[in-house]
Enzyme design. Structure first.
Site, short mmCIF file in Angstrom:
data_model
loop_
_atom_site.label_atom_id
_atom_site.label_comp_id
_atom_site.label_asym_id
_atom_site.label_seq_id
_atom_site.Cartn_x
_atom_site.Cartn_y
_atom_site.Cartn_z
CD GLU A 92 -2.91 1.31 2.35
OE1 GLU A 92 -2.67 0.22 3.33
OE2 GLU A 92 -3.69 2.19 2.48
NE ARG A 129 2.43 -8.25 10.23
CZ ARG A 129 2.39 -7.07 9.69
NH1 ARG A 129 3.41 -6.24 9.62
NH2 ARG A 129 1.59 -7.24 8.82
CE LYS A 141 3.00 0.29 5.15
NZ LYS A 141 2.45 0.00 3.66
P1 ATP Z 1 2.68 -2.10 8.09
O1 ATP Z 1 2.08 -2.79 9.25
O2 ATP Z 1 3.70 -1.90 8.42
O3 ATP Z 1 1.76 -0.86 7.82
P2 ATP Z 1 1.17 -3.56 5.91
O4 ATP Z 1 1.14 -4.88 5.96
O5 ATP Z 1 0.16 -2.54 6.31
O6 ATP Z 1 2.38 -2.96 6.94
P3 ATP Z 1 1.37 -3.41 3.22
O7 ATP Z 1 2.15 -2.17 2.17
O8 ATP Z 1 0.20 -3.67 2.96
O9 ATP Z 1 1.76 -2.83 4.52
O10 ATP Z 1 2.36 -4.46 2.93
C1 ATP Z 1 2.74 -5.15 1.64
C2 ATP Z 1 2.94 -6.50 1.49
O11 ATP Z 1 4.23 -6.80 2.58
C3 ATP Z 1 2.04 -7.20 2.31
O12 ATP Z 1 1.83 -8.59 1.73
C4 ATP Z 1 2.43 -7.72 3.78
O13 ATP Z 1 1.85 -8.87 4.14
C5 ATP Z 1 3.84 -7.79 3.57
N1 ATP Z 1 4.42 -7.13 4.86
C6 ATP Z 1 4.18 -5.99 5.52
N2 ATP Z 1 5.04 -6.20 6.85
C7 ATP Z 1 5.71 -7.25 6.75
C8 ATP Z 1 6.50 -7.92 7.79
N3 ATP Z 1 6.84 -7.42 8.98
N4 ATP Z 1 6.88 -9.20 7.40
C9 ATP Z 1 6.77 -9.69 6.30
N5 ATP Z 1 5.87 -9.09 5.46
C10 ATP Z 1 5.35 -8.16 5.50
MG MG Z 2 -1.59 -4.01 4.46
#
Ligand code: ATP
Ligand code: MG
Length: 559
Positions: free
Chosen positions: A38, A266, A276
């Site tokens: 995102e 994760r 984020k």
């Molecule tokens: P955050 O919790 O940091 O805001 P998010 O999951 O909302 O992260 P996205 O931009 O939606 O952020 O993530 C893009 C991809 O990266 C998704 O497939 C998500 O599952 C993966 N991802 C995000 N954080 C992690 C993590 N700590 N470990 C592994 N994969 C991750």
């Molecule tokens: Mg997300």
């Protein structure tokens, strides 16, 4: 399949699934992956884990991997983030298939599917407030309450949905919901919201839309549109999977690949926050200098600090893929960084806290060019010439007035070797009125020149820089941003209470060997005996600035 057989480690659970699918010729024997960020922030090391996983599987099983921006939330998203995400993925060394893709490219198709579901009696417009809707959802152990709008005629919902789309409905006044099961033990199946009204400008579609699909109504369908076969996501989406599959059931056609969602744990790192939202707060409150502050767990911060893509990929491999959440020691990441930098960085002399040594029996106007090895780990790195003169800088803490027996560095009457040069002996020293050492007087033994074959036992070897040739630099010593292992894990306490007050120390008067005069931002070195350093993006030939990437050893181990 060939590369899988050659690989040294055993398959992880996702590879096992993929190989079984390949054996069964599922999806015509094809695989297709995607990384779906995102664009609401910069990528962090957790995203790197997901990138290495998706792009890594694509490489291993010879399928493409898409980059798809999951841009369904216009209020938080921005093209600055889109650009940084592309740069970070390229920097890690991966290439996505074709042009980057956007969930917003599919808004027309998603809208058409929503209309289809309404016509089939599988979706309806609800005019209740959000609060009312969530109250009716109830609790998993008891059935929820059906909305009074649930069984309204499809034509009515169609007309209202049209009004929502045309901007005739204010934010929050109506939503489109899937008609699934208000008594399902899985709360996500209790008539989830598919669309909401949001009069907001989108960074790509501008003012075209004032309704936006929810993540759950966009993600699986986007996967399907792109022909993704294995849709990998983190564990918190496991509970969404029945809904992911329900939507696919309604739209999937025979003969087209149907994506399968697979969840993995994760990455969590000790001494780090990774959400984020929290990282944005650090940026907005100016607790750090920006998303690329070298203390941030972002890829742009790590790049600026001097981490290499190879090190991050190696770390990601070492961590592996787990099915259960766990916390990885940030020391493991630093280990991967040290290991790679040890292989690739030239060794140089840099004195961070200089004190002057005067070699009283060395001719005043003499300069000797000594040849030093650039990297003992890499013969092809060659050698360089370093000037040696009568006046040198050494590290202040390499001298003690009254050293204990086990101090193997310089002290009154003691001998040390100057790396690549001579053995010197401390004869005397001078202090200022505050008791600080200002000059150390030594004699050198001309017989002991490095490489001369004359062996004499001295316990310590020091790095040094010729005063006359020294290059001035600012050095920024970075340490962990948080002094607590789990800064975000404390009930009733804000993660910012656990900031490490010593996470940045700036040393303004460092003295470096003259070969460093022409460095460029991004260049990396090992300052011998001290650590790995990288030239900062703000560095100029007039004002050199180095960031410490990591110390030579993990100093947190002893704490
Ligand atoms: P955050 O919790 O940091 O805001 P998010 O999951 O909302 O992260 P996205 O931009 O939606 O952020 O993530 C893009 C991809 O990266 C998704 O497939 C998500 O599952 C993966 N991802 C995000 N954080 C992690 C993590 N700590 N470990 C592994 N994969 C991750
Ligand atoms: Mg997300």
């Amino acid at each position: 399949m060939e590369s899988a057989e050659n690989s040294a480690r055993s398959l992880n659970f996702i590879e096992t699934i993929i190989e079984e699918d390949l054996r069964n010729h599922k999806n015509g024997g094809k695989v297709h992956f995607r990384f779906p960020p995102e664009p609401n922030g910069y990528l962090h090391i957790g995203h790197a884990k997901s990138i290495c996983l998706n792009f890594g599987l694509a490489e291993k099983y010879h399928g493409p991997c898409n980059l798809r921006f999951d841009d369904t939330n216009p209020t938080k998203e921005d093209t600055e983030y889109v650009d940084s995400i592309k740069e970070d993925i390229r920097w890690l060394g991966f290439r996505w298939e074709g042009e980057p893709k956007y969930a917003s490219d599919y808004f027309d198709q998603l809208y058409a599917w929503a209309v289809m579901l309404i016509k089939k009696g599988l979706a309806y417009v609800d005019e209740q407030t959000q609060e009312e809707i969530s109250r009716q959802k109830g609790v998993p152990t008891r059935p929820g309450i059906e909305s009074p709008y649930r069984n309204r005629p499809a034509e009515e919902s169609l007309a209202l949905f049209e009004q929502m789309k045309n901007g005739e409905v204010p934010d929050g006044a109506m939503v489109l919901r899937a008609k699934i099961d208000m008594s399902s033990p899985n709360m996500h199946l209790r008539d989830p919201i598919m669309y909401r009204v949001l009069h907001a400008e989108h960074h790509r579609t501008g003012k075209k839309w004032c309704i936006y699909p929810m993540y759950d109504f966009a993600h699986g369908q986007s996967d399907y549109i792109e022909g993704i076969t294995h849709s990998l996501c983190t564990l918190e989406f496991e509970i969404h999977r029945p809904l992911y599959d329900w939507f696919l059931d309604q739209i999937a056609e025979e003969g087209r690949p149907r994506p399968r969602q697979i969840e993995f744990a994760r990455l969590n790192l000790s001494y780090t926050v990774m959400s984020k939202r929290k990282l944005l707060e650090l940026v907005e409150k100016k607790i750090v200098s920006g998303w690329d502050d070298p203390r941030m767990p972002t890829l742009s911060g790590m790049r600026r600090r001097g981490f290499t893509p190879e090190a991050i990929r190696d770390f990601s491999d070492r961590v592996g893929i787990a099915k259960r959440n766990n916390v990885i020691d940030v020391g493991l990441l630093e280990f991967s960084v040290r290991e790679h930098l040890n292989k690739i960085t030239p060794r140089v002399f840099g004195v961070l806290d200089p004190v002057k040594v005067i070699i009283t029996n060395y001719p005043e106007d003499q300069t000797e060019m000594l040849t030093l090895i650039n990297n003992p780990e890499d013969e092809s790195a060659g050698t360089r010439e370093v000037p040696f003169t009568r006046e040198l800088y050494i590290e202040r803490n390499d001298f003690m007035e009254d050293p204990p027996r086990k101090f193997f560095r310089l002290g009154p009457g003691r001998e040390v070797r100057l790396k690549g040069a001579y053995i010197i002996k401390c004869e005397d020293y001078k202090k200022d009125e505050n008791g600080n050492i200002t000059e150390i007087y030594c004699t050198y033994d001309p017989e002991t020149k490095s490489g001369s074959g004359v062996q004499r036992k001295v316990k310590g070897t020091l790095h040094w820089v010729s005063v006359r040739h020294a290059v001035d630099a600012e050095v920024r010593l970075y340490d962990r941003l948080f002094s607590d292992e789990d800064p975000a894990g404390h009930k009733d306490r804000d993660f910012k209470e656990f900031l490490n007050p010593d996470s940045l120390k700036i040393l303004e008067h460092c003295k470096l060997e003259p070969s460093l005069k022409t460095v460029q931002p991004g260049d990396k070195f090992q300052f011998q005996r001290i650590g790995y350093f990288c030239v900062d993006k703000e560095s100029t030939p007039e004002q050199l600035i180095f960031n410490r990437t990591v110390a030579l050893r993990d100093s947190w181990k002893k704490r």
